[in-house]
Design an enzyme around this catalytic site. Structure first.
Site, PDB file in Angstrom:
ATOM      1  N   LYS A  13     -21.357  17.629 -30.365  1.00 54.08           N
ATOM      2  CA  LYS A  13     -19.946  17.253 -30.237  1.00 54.08           C
ATOM      3  C   LYS A  13     -19.233  17.342 -31.588  1.00 54.08           C
ATOM      4  CE  LYS A  13     -21.024  13.111 -28.693  1.00 54.08           C
ATOM      5  NZ  LYS A  13     -22.500  13.146 -28.709  1.00 54.08           N
ATOM      6  N   ARG A  88     -17.024   6.343 -23.612  1.00 59.80           N
ATOM      7  CA  ARG A  88     -18.468   6.266 -23.404  1.00 59.80           C
ATOM      8  C   ARG A  88     -18.846   5.329 -22.277  1.00 59.80           C
ATOM      9  NH1 ARG A  88     -20.084   7.830 -28.987  1.00 59.80           N
ATOM     10  NH2 ARG A  88     -22.336   7.907 -29.054  1.00 59.80           N
ATOM     11  N   ARG A 127     -30.821  16.167 -39.135  1.00 57.53           N
ATOM     12  CA  ARG A 127     -29.421  16.254 -39.585  1.00 57.53           C
ATOM     13  C   ARG A 127     -29.202  15.556 -40.934  1.00 57.53           C
ATOM     14  NH1 ARG A 127     -25.137  13.905 -35.487  1.00 57.53           N
ATOM     15  NH2 ARG A 127     -26.602  12.160 -35.500  1.00 57.53           N
ATOM     16  N   ARG A 161     -27.956   9.569 -41.674  1.00 57.50           N
ATOM     17  CA  ARG A 161     -27.470   8.364 -40.990  1.00 57.50           C
ATOM     18  C   ARG A 161     -28.622   7.399 -40.720  1.00 57.50           C
ATOM     19  NH1 ARG A 161     -23.726  10.595 -36.149  1.00 57.50           N
ATOM     20  NH2 ARG A 161     -24.788   8.899 -35.072  1.00 57.50           N
ATOM     21  N   ARG A 172     -30.253   5.417 -28.055  1.00 62.97           N
ATOM     22  CA  ARG A 172     -28.926   6.050 -27.885  1.00 62.97           C
ATOM     23  C   ARG A 172     -28.914   6.923 -26.631  1.00 62.97           C
ATOM     24  NH1 ARG A 172     -28.611   8.476 -33.743  1.00 62.97           N
ATOM     25  NH2 ARG A 172     -26.928   9.738 -32.895  1.00 62.97           N
TER      26      ARG A 172
HETATM   27  P1  AP5 Z   1     -23.861  17.001 -33.969  1.00 61.25           P
HETATM   28  O1  AP5 Z   1     -22.746  17.969 -33.797  1.00 61.25           O
HETATM   29  O2  AP5 Z   1     -23.810  16.086 -35.155  1.00 61.25           O
HETATM   30  O3  AP5 Z   1     -24.093  16.188 -32.617  1.00 61.25           O
HETATM   31  P2  AP5 Z   1     -23.240  15.060 -31.927  1.00 61.25           P
HETATM   32  O4  AP5 Z   1     -23.195  15.376 -30.469  1.00 61.25           O
HETATM   33  O5  AP5 Z   1     -21.935  14.862 -32.617  1.00 61.25           O
HETATM   34  O6  AP5 Z   1     -24.222  13.862 -32.146  1.00 61.25           O
HETATM   35  P3  AP5 Z   1     -24.066  12.409 -32.689  1.00 61.25           P
HETATM   36  O7  AP5 Z   1     -25.456  11.949 -33.002  1.00 61.25           O
HETATM   37  O8  AP5 Z   1     -23.078  12.312 -33.799  1.00 61.25           O
HETATM   38  O9  AP5 Z   1     -23.517  11.706 -31.431  1.00 61.25           O
HETATM   39  P4  AP5 Z   1     -23.644  10.270 -31.055  1.00 61.25           P
HETATM   40  O10 AP5 Z   1     -22.838  10.283 -29.819  1.00 61.25           O
HETATM   41  O11 AP5 Z   1     -24.991   9.686 -30.936  1.00 61.25           O
HETATM   42  O12 AP5 Z   1     -23.076   9.521 -32.358  1.00 61.25           O
HETATM   43  P5  AP5 Z   1     -21.697   8.842 -32.687  1.00 61.25           P
HETATM   44  O13 AP5 Z   1     -21.444   9.025 -34.105  1.00 61.25           O
HETATM   45  O14 AP5 Z   1     -20.656   9.229 -31.704  1.00 61.25           O
HETATM   46  O15 AP5 Z   1     -25.220  17.824 -34.007  1.00 61.25           O
HETATM   47  C1  AP5 Z   1     -26.469  17.192 -34.278  1.00 61.25           C
HETATM   48  C2  AP5 Z   1     -27.315  18.098 -35.196  1.00 61.25           C
HETATM   49  O16 AP5 Z   1     -27.673  19.281 -34.485  1.00 61.25           O
HETATM   50  C3  AP5 Z   1     -26.565  18.569 -36.461  1.00 61.25           C
HETATM   51  O17 AP5 Z   1     -27.464  18.554 -37.542  1.00 61.25           O
HETATM   52  C4  AP5 Z   1     -26.118  19.977 -36.139  1.00 61.25           C
HETATM   53  O18 AP5 Z   1     -26.111  20.791 -37.308  1.00 61.25           O
HETATM   54  C5  AP5 Z   1     -27.175  20.454 -35.157  1.00 61.25           C
HETATM   55  N1  AP5 Z   1     -26.597  21.297 -34.108  1.00 61.25           N
HETATM   56  C6  AP5 Z   1     -25.395  21.144 -33.476  1.00 61.25           C
HETATM   57  N2  AP5 Z   1     -25.215  22.126 -32.564  1.00 61.25           N
HETATM   58  C7  AP5 Z   1     -26.338  22.908 -32.617  1.00 61.25           C
HETATM   59  C8  AP5 Z   1     -26.759  24.083 -31.925  1.00 61.25           C
HETATM   60  N3  AP5 Z   1     -25.987  24.658 -30.978  1.00 61.25           N
HETATM   61  N4  AP5 Z   1     -27.969  24.605 -32.243  1.00 61.25           N
HETATM   62  C9  AP5 Z   1     -28.754  24.023 -33.195  1.00 61.25           C
HETATM   63  N5  AP5 Z   1     -28.395  22.924 -33.900  1.00 61.25           N
HETATM   64  C10 AP5 Z   1     -27.214  22.368 -33.607  1.00 61.25           C
HETATM   65  O19 AP5 Z   1     -22.033   7.301 -32.378  1.00 61.25           O
HETATM   66  C11 AP5 Z   1     -22.917   6.562 -33.209  1.00 61.25           C
HETATM   67  C12 AP5 Z   1     -22.922   5.099 -32.765  1.00 61.25           C
HETATM   68  O20 AP5 Z   1     -21.600   4.538 -32.900  1.00 61.25           O
HETATM   69  C13 AP5 Z   1     -23.285   4.853 -31.295  1.00 61.25           C
HETATM   70  O21 AP5 Z   1     -24.690   4.785 -31.101  1.00 61.25           O
HETATM   71  C14 AP5 Z   1     -22.570   3.513 -31.034  1.00 61.25           C
HETATM   72  O22 AP5 Z   1     -23.304   2.432 -31.589  1.00 61.25           O
HETATM   73  C15 AP5 Z   1     -21.285   3.649 -31.824  1.00 61.25           C
HETATM   74  N6  AP5 Z   1     -20.186   4.246 -31.024  1.00 61.25           N
HETATM   75  C16 AP5 Z   1     -19.536   5.422 -31.301  1.00 61.25           C
HETATM   76  N7  AP5 Z   1     -18.580   5.662 -30.386  1.00 61.25           N
HETATM   77  C17 AP5 Z   1     -18.623   4.608 -29.510  1.00 61.25           C
HETATM   78  C18 AP5 Z   1     -17.906   4.285 -28.319  1.00 61.25           C
HETATM   79  N8  AP5 Z   1     -16.946   5.110 -27.844  1.00 61.25           N
HETATM   80  N9  AP5 Z   1     -18.214   3.146 -27.679  1.00 61.25           N
HETATM   81  C19 AP5 Z   1     -19.150   2.311 -28.148  1.00 61.25           C
HETATM   82  N10 AP5 Z   1     -19.892   2.551 -29.255  1.00 61.25           N
HETATM   83  C20 AP5 Z   1     -19.631   3.698 -29.936  1.00 61.25           C
END
Ligand code: AP5
Length: 215
Positions: A13, A88, A127, A161, A172
């Protein structure tokens, strides 16, 4: 155009939102990034969020919906946004409907990044980001051109992270399956979900999203 990128942790994402910002001048609204900034700044929201994030659990709905509404108010009415990591839960999806309606905004698409969960742990645990400019890298899939030097700003400081360890990633994923995946039918009923194969290369996934947006 306002869109949601929906998918489990590591689906890509953030990666794809960054590309859409560069290519279309859209603005990425990542609740994860906003919460991490709040934790770093030691704000009240950050203090509430930290333990939950470190455990891989969701932060309360009213906290994230509040920060999304505030961020939208900082943008012009014609500024397209990409919701990354929000909504979410069903409660957040309902809040987003209200937040958008109050601002006369319309959700165009929910892009579902379909991925194989087994591959995600490798993606997440590999990552890392530049400690200075935040550019994203990966041990296997996206190394800096010169080892140890950021391609974008030349910094030699990188960080990982705290929630990117295997145990937290499993929690997660469970949170995603239990609370986030069930919101898809809400948007399917409106006919705005577009499923994209998230297992291709970053460029292939980007092309598939572009194909949706150009329709
Ligand atoms: P990346 O693009 O970073 O993946 P992502 O989907 O953004 O993953 P996240 O881990 O950031 O999502 P998340 O939903 O767990 O975390 P968030 O920060 O929202 O890609 C991942 C890796 O793969 C990278 O190294 C990239 O280079 C590689 N990659 C990407 N595409 C690729 C491909 N096609 N091929 C190969 N490699 C690839 O949330 C974190 C925490 O915050 C949550 O656990 C929660 O506690 C809180 N939180 C955030 N939002 C909310 C909400 N709305 N409600 C409640 N709690 C929330």
């Amino acid at each position: 155009m306002d869109i949601i990128l929906l998918g489990p942790p590591g689906a890509g994402k953030g990666t794809q939102a960054g590309r859409l910002e560069d290519e279309h001048g859209m603005v990425q609204l990542s609740t994860g990034d906003m919460l991490r900034a709040a934790v770093k700044a030691g704000t009240e929201v950050g203090l509430k969020a930290k333990a939950l994030m470190d455990a891989g659990e969701l932060v309360p709905d009213e906290v994230v919906s509040g920060i999304i509404g505030d961020k939208l108010d900082e943008l012009g009415p014609d500024q397209g946004v990409i919701f990354d990591g929000y909504p979410r839960t069903a409660a957040q999806a309902a809040s987003l409907d209200e937040i958008l309606a109050e601002r006369n905004r319309v959700l165009s698409y929910v892009i579902e990044l379909a991925v194989d969960e087994d591959a995600l742990v490798e993606r997440i645990t590999g990552r890392f980001t530049c400690g200075k400019c935040g550019a994203g890298y990966h041990d296997t899939f996206k190394q800096p051109a010169v080892a140890g030097v950021c391609d974008v700003c030349g910094s030699t400081e990188f960080k990982r992270r705290p929630d990117d360890n295997e145990e937290t990633v499993r929690t997660r994923m469970q949170e995603y399956r239990a609370k986030t995946a069930p919101i898809l039918p809400i948007y399917e009923a409106r006919g705005i979900v577009r499923k994209v194969d998230g297992m291709g290369s970053m460029a292939e996934v980007n092309d598939a999203i572009e194909a949706v947006l150009s329709l």
